[in-house]
Design a protein around this motif. Structure first.
Motif, short mmCIF file in Angstrom:
data_model
loop_
_atom_site.label_atom_id
_atom_site.label_comp_id
_atom_site.label_asym_id
_atom_site.label_seq_id
_atom_site.Cartn_x
_atom_site.Cartn_y
_atom_site.Cartn_z
N THR A 104 6.94 -15.83 -2.15
CA THR A 104 7.43 -15.59 -3.51
C THR A 104 7.83 -14.39 -4.04
O THR A 104 7.31 -13.31 -3.60
CB THR A 104 6.03 -16.01 -4.42
OG1 THR A 104 4.93 -15.16 -4.07
CG2 THR A 104 5.54 -17.65 -3.96
N TYR A 105 8.76 -14.50 -5.11
CA TYR A 105 9.45 -13.41 -5.51
C TYR A 105 9.62 -13.34 -6.98
O TYR A 105 9.61 -14.58 -7.65
CB TYR A 105 10.99 -13.19 -4.73
CG TYR A 105 10.72 -12.73 -3.61
CD1 TYR A 105 10.92 -11.39 -2.85
CD2 TYR A 105 10.47 -13.82 -2.34
CE1 TYR A 105 10.76 -11.15 -1.74
CE2 TYR A 105 10.45 -13.30 -1.03
CZ TYR A 105 10.54 -12.12 -0.78
OH TYR A 105 10.59 -11.87 0.29
N THR A 106 9.81 -12.27 -7.65
CA THR A 106 10.14 -12.33 -9.25
C THR A 106 11.75 -11.63 -9.25
O THR A 106 11.69 -10.66 -8.47
CB THR A 106 9.10 -11.47 -10.04
OG1 THR A 106 8.09 -12.13 -9.98
CG2 THR A 106 9.69 -11.46 -11.20
N GLY A 143 10.31 -19.15 -5.59
CA GLY A 143 9.65 -19.46 -4.39
C GLY A 143 9.83 -20.87 -3.95
O GLY A 143 10.90 -21.53 -4.60
N PRO A 144 9.15 -21.21 -3.12
CA PRO A 144 9.27 -22.60 -2.54
C PRO A 144 8.47 -23.60 -3.24
O PRO A 144 7.70 -23.28 -4.38
CB PRO A 144 8.28 -22.51 -1.34
CG PRO A 144 7.34 -21.67 -1.48
CD PRO A 144 7.84 -20.54 -2.33
N ALA A 145 8.94 -24.88 -3.44
CA ALA A 145 8.43 -25.82 -4.40
C ALA A 145 7.03 -25.88 -4.34
O ALA A 145 6.35 -26.10 -5.52
CB ALA A 145 9.19 -27.27 -4.14
N GLU A 146 6.40 -25.71 -3.33
CA GLU A 146 4.80 -26.13 -3.41
C GLU A 146 4.00 -25.03 -3.80
O GLU A 146 2.95 -24.96 -4.18
CB GLU A 146 4.54 -26.12 -1.79
CG GLU A 146 4.64 -25.25 -0.85
CD GLU A 146 6.25 -25.36 -0.16
OE1 GLU A 146 6.28 -24.56 0.78
OE2 GLU A 146 6.85 -25.89 -0.63
N GLY A 180 4.42 -23.99 -7.02
CA GLY A 180 4.23 -24.62 -8.56
C GLY A 180 5.29 -24.11 -9.36
O GLY A 180 6.54 -24.53 -9.04
N ALA A 181 5.00 -23.49 -10.37
CA ALA A 181 6.02 -23.08 -11.63
C ALA A 181 6.84 -21.99 -11.22
O ALA A 181 6.82 -20.95 -11.80
CB ALA A 181 5.34 -22.97 -13.01
N VAL A 182 7.80 -22.29 -10.32
CA VAL A 182 8.79 -21.19 -9.84
C VAL A 182 10.09 -21.97 -9.48
O VAL A 182 10.00 -23.43 -9.55
CB VAL A 182 8.45 -20.69 -8.35
CG1 VAL A 182 7.11 -19.82 -8.55
CG2 VAL A 182 8.26 -21.57 -7.31
N PHE A 183 11.21 -21.27 -9.48
CA PHE A 183 12.49 -22.07 -9.13
C PHE A 183 12.44 -21.76 -7.65
O PHE A 183 12.43 -20.74 -7.06
CB PHE A 183 13.65 -21.37 -9.72
CG PHE A 183 13.91 -21.92 -11.34
CD1 PHE A 183 14.10 -23.10 -11.65
CD2 PHE A 183 13.26 -21.06 -12.50
CE1 PHE A 183 14.16 -23.47 -13.08
CE2 PHE A 183 13.23 -21.28 -13.75
CZ PHE A 183 13.96 -22.77 -14.02
N THR A 184 13.04 -22.84 -6.89
CA THR A 184 13.53 -22.38 -5.62
C THR A 184 14.91 -21.80 -5.60
O THR A 184 15.69 -21.96 -6.74
CB THR A 184 13.69 -23.66 -4.74
OG1 THR A 184 14.79 -24.42 -5.24
CG2 THR A 184 12.34 -24.50 -4.69
#
Length: 160
Positions: free
Chosen positions: A34-36, A48-51, A53-57
């Motif tokens: 996970t990154y910003t 980040g990865p879909a798993e 949560g509230a992130v874009f792949t």
């Protein structure tokens, strides 16, 4: 350490292109995968990865970049004819080729109400919009040209 090499006698456009100025962009690690992402203008996006949560792949960001670029490039053409308050949704839903871990096709699909136009006006507007996208969408032009992606560069941080 960064190592740069030059190919003697190289004449490709990559070697002769004049880069345009751009604001710095970077990502910082938050945790496992996970990154910003940041821009020098203060924008940020969670990646980040879909798993997670509230992130874009990263693949979703690629698709969003293409859709937004097409929309921004065609915006003037549509707003001139439909008004500044026209609404559109642009989708890029093509599936990933899982075996090769890539997207073989990326199709921009505009959902836009053109019912107030007759057939000739509609065709003319769509032609103008497509020309604007072909001319001004940096993301699409980059993908269509097959951007060269050199190997990653690994640097030791400086400071203490």
């Amino acid at each position: 350490m960064t190592e740069q090499t030059t190919t003697p006698g190289a004449t490709s456009t990559e070697d002769t292109a004049t880069p345009s100025p751009t604001d710095p962009l970077w990502v910082e690690r938050n945790g496992t995968r996970t990154y910003t992402g940041f821009s020098a203008r203060g924008a940020r996006v969670e990646i980040g990865p879909a798993e997670a949560g509230a992130v874009f792949t990263p693949g979703e960001l690629l698709k969003i970049a293409l859709a937004a670029c097409a929309g921004m490039s065609s915006d003037r053409a549509f707003s001139r004819r439909l008004g500044d308050d026209y609404r559109t949704t642009i989708r890029v839903e093509d599936p990933k080729l899982v075996a090769e871990d890539r997207y073989p096709v990326l199709t921009e699909k505009f959902e836009i109400d053109l019912s107030m136009l007759d057939d000739a006006e509609r065709e003319k507007l769509l032609t103008i919009a497509q020309r604007a996208i072909d001319k001004a969408c940096t993301v699409g032009r980059t993908l269509k040209a097959g951007a060269r992606i050199p190997d990653a560069q690994f640097e030791q941080p400086t400071g203490g």
